[in-house]
Design a protein around this motif. Sequence first.
Motif, PDB file in Angstrom:
ATOM      1  N   ARG A 125       0.828  -1.210   0.000  1.00 13.35           N
ATOM      2  CA  ARG A 125       0.000   0.000   0.000  1.00 13.35           C
ATOM      3  C   ARG A 125       0.858   1.254   0.000  1.00 13.35           C
ATOM      4  O   ARG A 125       0.540   2.244  -0.671  1.00 13.35           O
ATOM      5  CB  ARG A 125      -0.923  -0.014   1.216  1.00 13.35           C
ATOM      6  CG  ARG A 125      -1.960  -1.126   1.189  1.00 13.35           C
ATOM      7  CD  ARG A 125      -2.702  -1.232   2.497  1.00 13.35           C
ATOM      8  NE  ARG A 125      -3.554  -2.409   2.544  1.00 13.35           N
ATOM      9  CZ  ARG A 125      -4.193  -2.834   3.616  1.00 13.35           C
ATOM     10  NH1 ARG A 125      -4.098  -2.143   4.744  1.00 13.35           N
ATOM     11  NH2 ARG A 125      -4.946  -3.923   3.560  1.00 13.35           N
ATOM     12  N   CYS A 128       2.239   1.785  -3.461  1.00 16.03           N
ATOM     13  CA  CYS A 128       1.167   2.269  -4.339  1.00 16.03           C
ATOM     14  C   CYS A 128       0.907   3.749  -4.126  1.00 16.03           C
ATOM     15  O   CYS A 128       0.734   4.517  -5.089  1.00 16.03           O
ATOM     16  CB  CYS A 128      -0.119   1.474  -4.090  1.00 16.03           C
ATOM     17  SG  CYS A 128      -0.108  -0.204  -4.761  1.00 16.03           S
ATOM     18  N   ASN A 132       1.369   6.732  -6.772  1.00 18.54           N
ATOM     19  CA  ASN A 132       0.219   7.574  -7.089  1.00 18.54           C
ATOM     20  C   ASN A 132       0.527   9.045  -6.873  1.00 18.54           C
ATOM     21  O   ASN A 132       0.168   9.895  -7.691  1.00 18.54           O
ATOM     22  CB  ASN A 132      -0.989   7.165  -6.240  1.00 18.54           C
ATOM     23  CG  ASN A 132      -1.912   6.212  -6.964  1.00 18.54           C
ATOM     24  OD1 ASN A 132      -2.752   6.626  -7.740  1.00 18.54           O
ATOM     25  ND2 ASN A 132      -1.721   4.928  -6.720  1.00 18.54           N
TER      26      ASN A 132
END
Length: 231
Positions: A125, A128, A132
Amino acid sequence: MKIIDELTIHFSNLGGLTVGILSWAGIRNWRILMLVCSAPTILITSFRFIIPESPRWLIAKGKIEELKRDVKKTAQINRTEFPINVFNAEFKNPERIENAELSEEKDSGKASLVDLFTPRPILFRTLCMFYNWLVTTLCYYGLTMTASNLSDDIFVNYILLVFVELPANIFCVYGMDKFGRKPFLAFSQIVAGITCIAAGLTTGLNPWIPVWYFCIFRVGIFLGIIEKLFY
């Protein structure tokens, strides 16, 4: 809390829009523009008499009576009953408050940067989110710098740049509540990517076509930023 964040971003957009409109209307001297835009901030001094103190700060300073007064006022506004039993149980013994503060400080000291990378699901996570933020930030500020090419009027370009963020703010909150955070984040990123490619392929055609693609791209990438700010 999400609504408060949303309103804060709305006012940020409205402030940027005001600067663009004032500049377009004729205030071209940056000193006068700064004075006109900054003068209303003097109203912030009234917050000292309007906004109550933080409950955490009042507890830390031992100002229980002031805390009780603020909570009573909040209960009246929300049309609920004042939790007198909670106050009697929690704040009757000063040593209990002190022990709670020490326990909180002890627990907060256990967290470290390493916790972002362990265990494996958290690592995934974190990576990610890193990716992002890299993509959305590059696209967002890249669009900001290229907005001067939309038309010959730099003030109109700036107004358009800020204006498209207003519907994105509204759409973001209702979209996440309706479809969920993950699907809506993926949707916003896909829309931004498709319009970015389309804008490059349509260069040289009708000059308004890239402008429309630019606006949609801006909305999509701004949605991605707002979603990550909320969560």
